[in-house]
Design a protein around this motif. Structure first.
Motif, PDB file in Angstrom:
ATOM      1  N   ARG A  33       1.159  -1.743   0.097  1.00 40.37           N
ATOM      2  CA  ARG A  33      -0.373   0.324   0.101  1.00 40.37           C
ATOM      3  C   ARG A  33       1.055   1.621   0.432  1.00 40.37           C
ATOM      4  N   GLY A  34       1.782   1.092   0.817  1.00 39.79           N
ATOM      5  CA  GLY A  34       2.903   2.294   0.695  1.00 39.79           C
ATOM      6  C   GLY A  34       4.074   2.747   0.038  1.00 39.79           C
ATOM      7  N   TRP A  35       4.193   1.778  -0.694  1.00 36.71           N
ATOM      8  CA  TRP A  35       4.752   1.843  -2.022  1.00 36.71           C
ATOM      9  C   TRP A  35       3.657   1.968  -3.342  1.00 36.71           C
ATOM     10  N   LEU A  36       2.497   1.659  -3.422  1.00 32.71           N
ATOM     11  CA  LEU A  36       1.567   1.673  -4.246  1.00 32.71           C
ATOM     12  C   LEU A  36       1.607   3.612  -3.937  1.00 32.71           C
ATOM     13  N   LEU A  37       0.827   4.428  -3.021  1.00 32.82           N
ATOM     14  CA  LEU A  37       0.539   5.472  -2.984  1.00 32.82           C
ATOM     15  C   LEU A  37       2.278   6.249  -3.217  1.00 32.82           C
ATOM     16  N   SER A  38       3.201   6.001  -2.872  1.00 30.84           N
ATOM     17  CA  SER A  38       4.158   6.910  -2.966  1.00 30.84           C
ATOM     18  C   SER A  38       4.944   7.349  -4.295  1.00 30.84           C
ATOM     19  N   ILE A  39       4.560   6.269  -5.435  1.00 32.08           N
ATOM     20  CA  ILE A  39       4.392   6.486  -6.872  1.00 32.08           C
ATOM     21  C   ILE A  39       3.121   6.884  -7.110  1.00 32.08           C
ATOM     22  N   LEU A  40       1.327   6.609  -7.068  1.00 33.57           N
ATOM     23  CA  LEU A  40       0.820   7.856  -6.905  1.00 33.57           C
ATOM     24  C   LEU A  40       1.222   9.224  -6.836  1.00 33.57           C
ATOM     25  N   ARG A  41       1.502   9.631  -5.722  1.00 31.44           N
ATOM     26  CA  ARG A  41       2.617  10.434  -5.165  1.00 31.44           C
ATOM     27  C   ARG A  41       2.922  11.610  -5.551  1.00 31.44           C
ATOM     28  N   HIS A  42       4.415  10.664  -6.396  1.00 34.59           N
ATOM     29  CA  HIS A  42       5.063  10.857  -7.131  1.00 34.59           C
ATOM     30  C   HIS A  42       4.677  11.305  -7.869  1.00 34.59           C
ATOM     31  N   LYS A  43       3.378  10.808  -8.872  1.00 34.55           N
ATOM     32  CA  LYS A  43       2.958  11.339 -10.185  1.00 34.55           C
ATOM     33  C   LYS A  43       2.072  12.662 -10.137  1.00 34.55           C
ATOM     34  N   VAL A  44       1.406  12.670  -9.030  1.00 33.17           N
ATOM     35  CA  VAL A  44       0.612  14.064  -8.233  1.00 33.17           C
ATOM     36  C   VAL A  44       0.966  15.047  -8.450  1.00 33.17           C
ATOM     37  N   GLN A  45       2.240  15.252  -7.477  1.00 31.91           N
ATOM     38  CA  GLN A  45       3.256  16.096  -7.938  1.00 31.91           C
ATOM     39  C   GLN A  45       3.620  16.182  -9.154  1.00 31.91           C
ATOM     40  N   LYS A  46       4.262  15.081  -9.931  1.00 31.69           N
ATOM     41  CA  LYS A  46       4.960  15.802 -11.465  1.00 31.69           C
ATOM     42  C   LYS A  46       3.602  16.749 -11.818  1.00 31.69           C
ATOM     43  N   LEU A  47       2.156  16.064 -12.090  1.00 34.69           N
ATOM     44  CA  LEU A  47       0.881  16.660 -12.827  1.00 34.69           C
ATOM     45  C   LEU A  47       0.819  17.806 -12.194  1.00 34.69           C
ATOM     46  N   THR A  48       1.002  18.368 -10.318  1.00 36.38           N
ATOM     47  CA  THR A  48       0.397  18.932 -10.432  1.00 36.38           C
ATOM     48  C   THR A  48       1.463  20.423 -10.867  1.00 36.38           C
ATOM     49  N   TRP A  49       2.966  19.955 -11.121  1.00 38.99           N
ATOM     50  CA  TRP A  49       2.956  21.097 -11.837  1.00 38.99           C
ATOM     51  C   TRP A  49       2.950  21.771 -12.746  1.00 38.99           C
ATOM     52  N   LYS A  50       2.556  20.424 -13.477  1.00 39.01           N
ATOM     53  CA  LYS A  50       2.869  20.782 -14.867  1.00 39.01           C
ATOM     54  C   LYS A  50       1.261  21.402 -14.813  1.00 39.01           C
ATOM     55  N   GLN A  51       0.412  21.268 -14.535  1.00 40.92           N
ATOM     56  CA  GLN A  51      -1.155  22.051 -14.563  1.00 40.92           C
ATOM     57  C   GLN A  51      -1.291  23.271 -13.903  1.00 40.92           C
ATOM     58  N   ARG A  52      -1.734  23.776 -14.117  1.00 34.99           N
ATOM     59  CA  ARG A  52      -2.409  24.940 -13.339  1.00 34.99           C
ATOM     60  C   ARG A  52      -3.827  24.834 -12.006  1.00 34.99           C
ATOM     61  N   ARG A  53      -3.488  24.500 -10.470  1.00 33.63           N
ATOM     62  CA  ARG A  53      -4.219  23.604  -9.804  1.00 33.63           C
ATOM     63  C   ARG A  53      -5.597  24.794  -9.406  1.00 33.63           C
ATOM     64  N   ARG A  54      -6.681  23.898  -9.752  1.00 34.28           N
ATOM     65  CA  ARG A  54      -8.068  24.957  -9.242  1.00 34.28           C
ATOM     66  C   ARG A  54      -8.130  24.577  -7.974  1.00 34.28           C
ATOM     67  N   PRO A  55      -9.377  25.451  -7.306  1.00 33.69           N
ATOM     68  CA  PRO A  55      -9.747  25.387  -6.311  1.00 33.69           C
ATOM     69  C   PRO A  55     -10.285  23.970  -6.045  1.00 33.69           C
ATOM     70  N   LEU A  56     -10.002  22.695  -4.269  1.00 31.15           N
ATOM     71  CA  LEU A  56     -10.313  22.043  -4.821  1.00 31.15           C
ATOM     72  C   LEU A  56     -12.234  22.050  -4.575  1.00 31.15           C
ATOM     73  N   SER A  57     -13.240  21.204  -4.578  1.00 32.05           N
ATOM     74  CA  SER A  57     -14.393  21.762  -4.215  1.00 32.05           C
ATOM     75  C   SER A  57     -15.071  20.836  -3.876  1.00 32.05           C
ATOM     76  N   LEU A  58     -16.172  20.788  -2.732  1.00 33.71           N
ATOM     77  CA  LEU A  58     -16.986  20.205  -2.667  1.00 33.71           C
ATOM     78  C   LEU A  58     -17.948  18.869  -3.771  1.00 33.71           C
ATOM     79  N   ASP A  59     -17.746  20.096  -4.408  1.00 33.85           N
ATOM     80  CA  ASP A  59     -18.547  19.366  -5.662  1.00 33.85           C
ATOM     81  C   ASP A  59     -18.545  18.676  -6.620  1.00 33.85           C
TER      82      ASP A  59
END
Length: 192
Positions: free
Chosen positions: A71-97
């Protein structure tokens, strides 16, 4: 009895594709939720999940249960992917909707997922408002603090699990989460 995550990945290392798919099916909803909470958009979360799958497949030979949980290994891989994509894209505020149909094929929103069912309508509304304030405040955190706060207090990870997902020592992960929580509290106090 179902095999645990580590056993599934070890079977997958020996060529059992069903075991790899079983692990992914077991953990992908949780991974999507983490990507959505850290990344702030459903599109980014989907992209990160797809890249995490490719990363999981390509690095499978390197998985070693002696070094940490599957689980930790998968979430670590995922975290790195999210970080990379976040840097590439302009983030919008998170919405509950934000719809989270990718999790279960239903019509639920992120707010529904975080608030949960069964509460009286007034309590659910109050909790939804509190979560909305917190998500807005999360946007004010530096990325590394945000991911630690999300892992610890929104995903309910232990120090060890958080350390594996964040590629840190348990003490460093705990300290980062506590610093992030302190900053988050300061942001929330300013918005009251």
């Amino acid at each position: 009895m179902e095999p645990d995550d580590e056993a599934l990945l070890q079977q997958a290392q020996r060529g059992d594709r069903r075991a790899l798919e079983g692990f992914w099916n077991r953990r992908s909803a949780e991974a999507f939720r983490l990507a959505l909470l850290i990344g702030g958009s459903q599109d980014l979360a989907r992209d990160a999940l797809q890249e995490a799958w490719m990363g999981l497949v390509s690095t499978l030979p390197g998985f070693d249960p002696a070094k940490g949980s599957a689980r930790g290994w998968l979430l670590s891989i995922l975290r790195h992917k999210v970080q990379k994509l976040t840097w590439k894209q302009r983030r919008r505020p998170l919405s509950l909707d934000i719809p989270v149909s990718a999790l279960d094929g239903g019509e639920a929103t992120l707010g529904d997922l975080l608030v949960g069912g069964g509460a009286p309508p007034e309590a659910a509304l109050q909790k939804r408002e509190e979560i909305a304030r917190m998500l807005q405040a999360l946007e004010g955190l530096e990325f590394k603090m945000k991911e630690a706060v999300v892992c610890r207090w929104m995903m309910g990870m232990s120090d060890r699990e958080m350390a594996e997902a964040l590629s840190l020592s348990p003490e460093a992960a705990r300290q980062r989460a506590h610093r992030g929580l302190r900053v988050l509290r300061g942001i929330l106090v300013k918005t009251v």
